[in-house]
Design a protein around this motif. Structure first.
Motif, short mmCIF file in Angstrom:
data_model
loop_
_atom_site.label_atom_id
_atom_site.label_comp_id
_atom_site.label_asym_id
_atom_site.label_seq_id
_atom_site.Cartn_x
_atom_site.Cartn_y
_atom_site.Cartn_z
N LEU A 78 31.83 38.24 33.30
CA LEU A 78 31.87 39.25 34.46
C LEU A 78 30.12 39.19 34.76
CD1 LEU A 78 33.59 41.07 35.78
CD2 LEU A 78 33.02 42.83 34.16
N PHE B 55 40.75 40.19 35.84
CA PHE B 55 39.51 39.03 36.30
C PHE B 55 39.84 38.07 37.16
CE2 PHE B 55 36.40 39.62 32.57
CZ PHE B 55 36.71 40.96 32.55
N ALA C 108 29.33 36.41 36.94
CA ALA C 108 29.79 36.63 38.53
C ALA C 108 28.62 37.53 39.08
CB ALA C 108 31.14 37.39 38.04
N LYS C 109 28.26 38.60 38.34
CA LYS C 109 27.04 39.43 39.24
C LYS C 109 25.95 38.70 39.54
CE LYS C 109 28.58 43.68 36.77
NZ LYS C 109 28.05 44.58 35.59
N LEU D 223 34.65 37.90 27.70
CA LEU D 223 34.82 38.32 29.13
C LEU D 223 33.79 39.06 29.70
CD1 LEU D 223 38.45 40.07 28.64
CD2 LEU D 223 37.91 37.82 29.32
N ARG D 224 33.05 39.79 28.93
CA ARG D 224 31.91 40.43 29.52
C ARG D 224 30.89 39.46 30.01
NH1 ARG D 224 27.02 41.11 27.91
NH2 ARG D 224 27.32 40.04 25.85
#
Lengths: 110, 582
Positions: free
Chosen positions: A62, A93, A65-66, A58-59
């Motif tokens: 994310l 999410f 996405a950044k 998940l990290r």
């Protein structure tokens, strides 16, 4: 976990098979970063072969996405299994990522 | 055998090195100290001027081979007879004997064990020896010396000298001592020539034949330090009453001034001061274990199944919790609060939890391929759970993300530990109005945990504002984006349930529907014959329910007071809970 990378009209698809666990999450992050460094900023991750994602996975999603927030960048996930969809949805999410039911629909919209 | 009971710190005995035995002039000790597992115990080889004394050869052939090479080295200049003492007849303490003829050759070694253990070994008892539960094959082992035998009890105070085919000559004498409870118990003293000898105490509880041996200022305590642990307590031959009595037997010795080092069957050697604290804690734990189920191969198998279901669901809950925290952190960072975002990351050690879960998955695969026994998997789950529990700050986390996620994970973990200990997870059934419970649940999952009014009124207090902001980001209502219909024609519908477990169960099912994509959820509750039937169906879902999740829900539903079925058609997932009639 296996990562199969293909390109379609300027979009890069990373098709995953297996578990996205502690070890393989790092491999996934490396593979995504390599594509971004190569200038491929339209990334679609196909989860059709994945039934487990760890918090490390998940990290990575994310963090990606950044990185892909510039004008013209595209970032989405597709073909989520029930298990992965449930984790992403309940973690919140799904309000950050665009999620498509299949690869064709995602690429058609890009 | 969980490591948490053992203190950390400098080794008091150096492994694989000869060193003097405190309080026993001329005697030396060569310890093999292993990492704690269920495969093999520690071994302690003692050398006196007259004999070699081995306490527990362990369960592995390579451990026996190593001991044989050390023994042969000792005999280079002068033959010394070997006497092997078993603290008890569990396979992890003696199985290497079955794989090493050099240790069992009666012309070179004599094997000594409590009389009850001698019978178990001679009869090849797979239950008392734990061979059945650990999947081990045991062979014939000839016992030369029966310790604390009934025969010897008839002649207290009279020394008896025995000689053995391996040349060992021992003198044994029986006497009575007082325990902490005041009850007298027998002790056997064994000497080898002119040197220091053993004092042997019968300390049943972990097993019926357990003994502790004192040599100089060292006490070899077998597995007593682990006897009240989950997955150990309840093994065939385990006795709560005997364990408490045995602790009372040892207490004067441990609290007196005669011992410096306590040498356990597994893990590090500990100073007597630490042992005093531990033995008190173990007695307290043991007293609380009244009425536990026997840990036999069948219970071990069902516990292993629960272990897989439990860890699979705990894994999902922790991933959601960690993901939710990442999400809050992401939003907060977007709001320009990078420091606060970083701070949030400390509430769960997600890398540790992921690593633990990966370790369990790998172990579970070994179990499925037949390389591990059910009891090993059950104990591995307990070890992983203990580490996971130390990896998150539940109280702080519950102020940001849905506290129900944390309480459900904690309850599941507690249920598993309770089951492993040999008890049934606690349930509290009472007649409850199903209609009003469901209605309350739907409302609680529809409105934000912190109201708009609370949010507005916190604006003057920065700390309160931040807390409510985090909570509103971290705990959005589960049914926020879902159209929910609730139908219960009879508002007085009553069924006997465990209220909290029922609420957890319904929340689990709603989460599954929402998580797999339901846009509409319909909840109905009605009487069907004498039962109450609650149906939760969602449309727009991906098919869910793997075997572990199904097993978890079946167990959770049973504990709540009912049973459930699941079906999937088109894009509709449907859970049907049938509650037992009033």
């Amino acid at each position: 976990m296996e990562i199969n990378i293909t390109t379609h009209d300027g979009a890069t698809v990373l098709a995953l098979t297996g578990r996205v666990d502690t070890t393989t999450a790092t491999e996934l992050e490396l593979a995504i970063n390599q594509q971004i460094e190569l200038g491929n900023r339209k990334i679609l991750i196909n989860f059709s072969g994945v039934t487990y994602i760890s918090s490390g996975g998940l990290r990575v999603l994310l963090a990606t996405a950044k990185k892909l927030r510039k004008e013209g960048d595209r970032y989405a996930l597709c073909c989520l299994s029930a298990e992965v969809h449930k984790v992403l949805k309940l973690a919140g999410f799904t309000s950050i990522f665009t999620i498509y039911p299949d690869e064709g629909e995602a690429l058609a919209r890009w | 055998m969980r490591e948490k009971h053992l203190p950390v710190g400098k080794e008091l005995l150096t492994p694989l090195v000869w060193q003097p035995v405190p309080g026993a002039r001329g005697a030396e000790c060569y310890p093999i100290i292993r990492k704690i597992d269920t495969v093999s115990s520690n071994s302690y080889l003692l050398r006196t001027p007259d004999a070699l004394l081995l306490i527990d050869p362990g369960g592995l052939a390579e451990q026996a081979d190593h001991l044989v090479s050390v023994i042969e080295e000792c005999r280079k200049d002068r033959y010394l007879p070997l006497v092997i003492f078993l603290t008890h007849a569990h396979v992890d303490h003696f199985l290497s004997l079955c794989q090493s003829s050099a240790l069992t050759d009666p012309t070179k070694s004599t094997i000594a064990i409590h009389e009850i253990g001698a019978i178990a070994l001679e009869e090849g008892d797979r239950n008392v020896t734990q061979a059945a539960i650990l999947g081990a094959e045991i062979g014939d082992i000839g016992i030369g010396l029966r310790l604390l035998s009934r025969e010897g009890a008839a002649t207290p105070g009279i020394p008896v000298t025995l000689t053995f085919p391996n040349g060992a000559s021992i003198t044994t004498i029986r006497d009575m001592i007082s325990t902490a409870s005041g009850a007298p118990t027998q002790r056997e003293r064994i000497t080898f020539g002119t040197g220091e000898g053993f004092e042997i105490y019968h300390t049943p509880g972990h097993s019926p034949d357990s003994i502790c041996l004192r040599f100089g200022r060292m006490l070899f305590i077998g597995d007593m330090l682990f006897a009240a642990n989950p997955g150990v307590a309840g093994l065939c031959g385990w006795s709560q009453e005997s364990l408490v009595d045995s602790i009372d037997t040892l207490t004067p010795l441990i609290t007196g001034n005669e011992i410096d080092l306590v040498c356990p069957g597994h893990g590090r050697v500990i100073p007597v001061e630490t042992a005093r604290t531990m033995i008190n804690a173990i007695r307290r734990d043991a007293v609380a274990l009244h009425g536990i189920e026997e840990l036999n191969p069948e219970r071990s198998q069902t516990t292993a199944v629960f272990a897989e279901e439990c860890l699979s669901h705990v894994s999902e809950l922790f991933t959601i919790m960690a993901g939710r925290l990442y999400y809050v952190s992401y939003v907060i960072e977007e709001l320009g609060e990078a420091d606060m975002a970083e701070q949030l990351g400390t509430l769960i050690k997600s890398d540790t939890v992921d690593a633990m879960l990966d370790e369990f998955t790998a172990f579970s695969e070994e179990f499925r391929s037949g390389k591990q026994q059910p009891i090993h998997l059950a104990l591995k789950a307990a070890q992983v759970i203990a580490k996971i529990e130390r990896s998150f700050d539940g109280a702080a986390l519950g102020r940001i993300i849905d506290p129900s996620l944390i309480s459900r994970a904690s309850r599941l973990i507690a249920d598993y530990t309770t089951t492993l200990r040999g008890f049934s997870p606690p349930t509290e059934y009472s007649e409850q109005n199903i209609s009003s419970i469901l209605e309350s649940l739907v409302i609680s999952h529809t409105v934000p945990a912190c109201s708009d009014d609370d949010f507005l009124s916190s604006a003057d207090d920065n700390d309160a504002f931040v807390q409510i902001l985090l909570s509103r980001i971290g705990t959005p209502p589960l049914l926020k984006d879902v159209e929910v219909t609730f139908e219960c024609p009879d508002p007085t519908l009553v069924a006997p349930i465990d209220h909290d477990r029922f609420c957890d169960l319904v929340t689990e099912m709603l989460e599954d529907l929402v998580g797999t994509g339901a846009g509409n959820i319909r909840i109905t509750a009605q009487r069907s014959g004498s039962a109450v039937v609650v149906t939760l169906s969602g449309t727009g879902c991906i098919k869910s329910l793997d075997s572990h999740y199904s097993g978890f829900l079946r167990r959770a539903c049973h504990a709540a007071g009912g049973s459930f079925t699941y079906d999937y058609a088109g894009t509709t997932s449907r859970f049907v809970i049938t509650l037992d009639p009033v």
